[in-house]
Scaffold this motif. Structure first.
Motif, PDB file in Angstrom:
ATOM      1  N   ALA A   1       4.359  92.159 -14.885  1.00  0.00           N
ATOM      2  CA  ALA A   1       3.780  91.519 -16.059  1.00  0.00           C
ATOM      3  C   ALA A   1       4.483  90.206 -16.409  1.00  0.00           C
ATOM      4  N   TYR A   2       5.791  90.178 -16.203  1.00  0.00           N
ATOM      5  CA  TYR A   2       6.569  88.993 -16.584  1.00  0.00           C
ATOM      6  C   TYR A   2       7.230  88.344 -15.371  1.00  0.00           C
ATOM      7  N   ARG A   3       6.552  88.410 -14.237  1.00  0.00           N
ATOM      8  CA  ARG A   3       7.130  87.937 -12.974  1.00  0.00           C
ATOM      9  C   ARG A   3       7.523  86.460 -13.030  1.00  0.00           C
ATOM     10  N   SER A   4       6.639  85.610 -13.523  1.00  0.00           N
ATOM     11  CA  SER A   4       6.925  84.173 -13.570  1.00  0.00           C
ATOM     12  C   SER A   4       8.093  83.871 -14.501  1.00  0.00           C
ATOM     13  N   HIS A   5       8.112  84.533 -15.667  1.00  0.00           N
ATOM     14  CA  HIS A   5       9.190  84.304 -16.626  1.00  0.00           C
ATOM     15  C   HIS A   5      10.530  84.767 -16.060  1.00  0.00           C
ATOM     16  N   ILE A   6      10.526  85.927 -15.410  1.00  0.00           N
ATOM     17  CA  ILE A   6      11.759  86.454 -14.822  1.00  0.00           C
ATOM     18  C   ILE A   6      12.245  85.547 -13.691  1.00  0.00           C
ATOM     19  N   THR A   7      11.299  84.963 -12.937  1.00  0.00           N
ATOM     20  CA  THR A   7      11.671  84.049 -11.857  1.00  0.00           C
ATOM     21  C   THR A   7      12.405  82.829 -12.413  1.00  0.00           C
ATOM     22  N   VAL A   8      11.893  82.257 -13.507  1.00  0.00           N
ATOM     23  CA  VAL A   8      12.551  81.098 -14.125  1.00  0.00           C
ATOM     24  C   VAL A   8      13.935  81.483 -14.650  1.00  0.00           C
ATOM     25  N   LEU A   9      14.022  82.647 -15.329  1.00  0.00           N
ATOM     26  CA  LEU A   9      15.312  83.099 -15.859  1.00  0.00           C
ATOM     27  C   LEU A   9      16.307  83.382 -14.728  1.00  0.00           C
ATOM     28  N   SER A  10      15.794  83.900 -13.616  1.00  0.00           N
ATOM     29  CA  SER A  10      16.655  84.114 -12.443  1.00  0.00           C
ATOM     30  C   SER A  10      17.194  82.785 -11.931  1.00  0.00           C
ATOM     31  N   GLY A  11      16.331  81.759 -11.960  1.00  0.00           N
ATOM     32  CA  GLY A  11      16.765  80.419 -11.571  1.00  0.00           C
ATOM     33  C   GLY A  11      17.870  79.903 -12.470  1.00  0.00           C
ATOM     34  N   VAL A  12      17.740  80.157 -13.777  1.00  0.00           N
ATOM     35  CA  VAL A  12      18.784  79.739 -14.727  1.00  0.00           C
ATOM     36  C   VAL A  12      20.123  80.376 -14.355  1.00  0.00           C
ATOM     37  N   ALA A  13      20.100  81.696 -14.114  1.00  0.00           N
ATOM     38  CA  ALA A  13      21.334  82.412 -13.760  1.00  0.00           C
ATOM     39  C   ALA A  13      21.916  81.899 -12.449  1.00  0.00           C
ATOM     40  N   LEU A  14      21.049  81.699 -11.453  1.00  0.00           N
ATOM     41  CA  LEU A  14      21.523  81.202 -10.160  1.00  0.00           C
ATOM     42  C   LEU A  14      22.120  79.801 -10.296  1.00  0.00           C
ATOM     43  N   GLY A  15      21.497  78.944 -11.105  1.00  0.00           N
ATOM     44  CA  GLY A  15      22.021  77.591 -11.299  1.00  0.00           C
ATOM     45  C   GLY A  15      23.428  77.599 -11.853  1.00  0.00           C
ATOM     46  N   ILE A  16      23.686  78.477 -12.830  1.00  0.00           N
ATOM     47  CA  ILE A  16      25.021  78.568 -13.427  1.00  0.00           C
ATOM     48  C   ILE A  16      26.022  79.117 -12.429  1.00  0.00           C
ATOM     49  N   LEU A  17      25.678  80.241 -11.811  1.00  0.00           N
ATOM     50  CA  LEU A  17      26.629  80.944 -10.942  1.00  0.00           C
ATOM     51  C   LEU A  17      26.920  80.163  -9.659  1.00  0.00           C
ATOM     52  N   VAL A  18      25.891  79.573  -9.064  1.00  0.00           N
ATOM     53  CA  VAL A  18      26.087  78.806  -7.831  1.00  0.00           C
ATOM     54  C   VAL A  18      26.930  77.564  -8.101  1.00  0.00           C
ATOM     55  N   THR A  19      26.714  76.906  -9.237  1.00  0.00           N
ATOM     56  CA  THR A  19      27.484  75.704  -9.566  1.00  0.00           C
ATOM     57  C   THR A  19      28.956  76.015  -9.766  1.00  0.00           C
TER      58      THR A  19
END
Length: 274
Positions: free
Chosen positions: A157-175
């Motif tokens: 149901a919230y696949r697109s929203h979760i994908t964006v939030l996952s991107g946020v987390a990955l951006g922080i952690l990878v940096t």
């Protein structure tokens, strides 16, 4: 003969320790298929005594440069879902830029950002080790056995929203740690998009990892935490070793490779934490 002398002089221009580090990590990447960030940074810090900030910044640019050809290959074979890449990047690119700015503020205020990087790196390595071991079961849970469970319905149901939030987390952690764009990123995509072919998940994950690691790497470059001699030495040793490792890896059972690399990452994570 003249060509051979040129090649020799090219390699001698780098420190042998940098070429050795690149060769070691490149071989393991080719052998196991595990992303360079999970291996390169901890090996540089623990094995070669490189400062965490330098190791992270240099590894990010190394990842961006070495994965670029992979994006071209997957795009040509139509195994990249650019819509998903866009959703991930919508979260990861801004969060990476903000994280770089915050790291710069921390450094300007006189705080030791190395401790934050070490802690984040250790946590990410331990998390990656578990994901490598259980990813297959997680994918099976989502795609087959519990396709109508409440958890799976929520994901859908919230696949697109979760994908964006996952991107946020990955951006922080990878940096901060240079770890996560590969193993953790692909695990998230497998969970969110279980019906996609594995090769499409890999291609999409690589296509997202290139701009993320490039932007994060350029951020580290901005405040001087990239060692260019180290970077080119790693490239000189790593690129040929990846090919060699992939040849050897064909003769080793995949299960044993996964267990071995998971144990290695867990041990390095604990070592960094201590």
């Amino acid at each position: 003969m003249e060509f051979l002398e040129t090649v020799v002089s090219f390699f001698l221009g780098f420190e042998l320790i940098h070429i050795a580090a690149g060769s070691l990590v490149g071989f393991v990447i080719g052998l196991t298929g595990v992303g360079g960030g999970s291996l390169m940074t901890p090996i540089l810090v623990l094995g070669f005594g490189i400062a965490p900030a330098i190791a992270v910044g240099t590894d990010l640019l190394y990842a961006a440069l070495t994965k670029y050809s992979g994006v071209f290959f997957h795009h040509r074979n139509k195994t990249v879902d650019w819509r998903i890449v866009g959703l991930l990047a919508a979260g990861s690119v801004p969060s990476s830029i903000i994280t770089v700015a915050l790291l710069e503020q921390i450094k300007a205020a006189g705080f030791n950002s190395d401790k934050l990087m070490m802690l984040t790196l250790s946590v990410m390595l331990v998390l990656t080790s578990f994901i490598i071991l259980i990813k297959g079961r997680l994918v099976s849970y989502v795609s087959h056995r519990h396709g109508n469970s409440r958890f799976v319905r929520l994901l859908k149901a919230y696949r697109s929203h979760i994908t964006v939030l996952s991107g946020v987390a990955l951006g922080i952690l990878v940096t901060i740690s240079s770890v996560g764009a590969g193993a953790i990123g692909s695990a998230i995509l497998f969970l969110l998009y279980p019906r996609k072919k594995p090769v499409a998940i890999v291609g999409t994950d690589i296509a997202h990892a290139v701009p993320l690691t490039a932007i994060a790497g350029m951020g580290h470059m901005h405040f001087g935490s990239v060692d260019y001699d180290l970077l080119f030495g790693l490239l000189a040793g790593g690129v040929p070793a990846i090919y060699l490792g992939s040849l050897v890896g064909r003769y080793i059972p995949d299960h044993w490779l996964r267990v071995a690399i998971a144990c290695l990452l867990f041990a390095m994570g604990v070592k960094l934490a201590l």
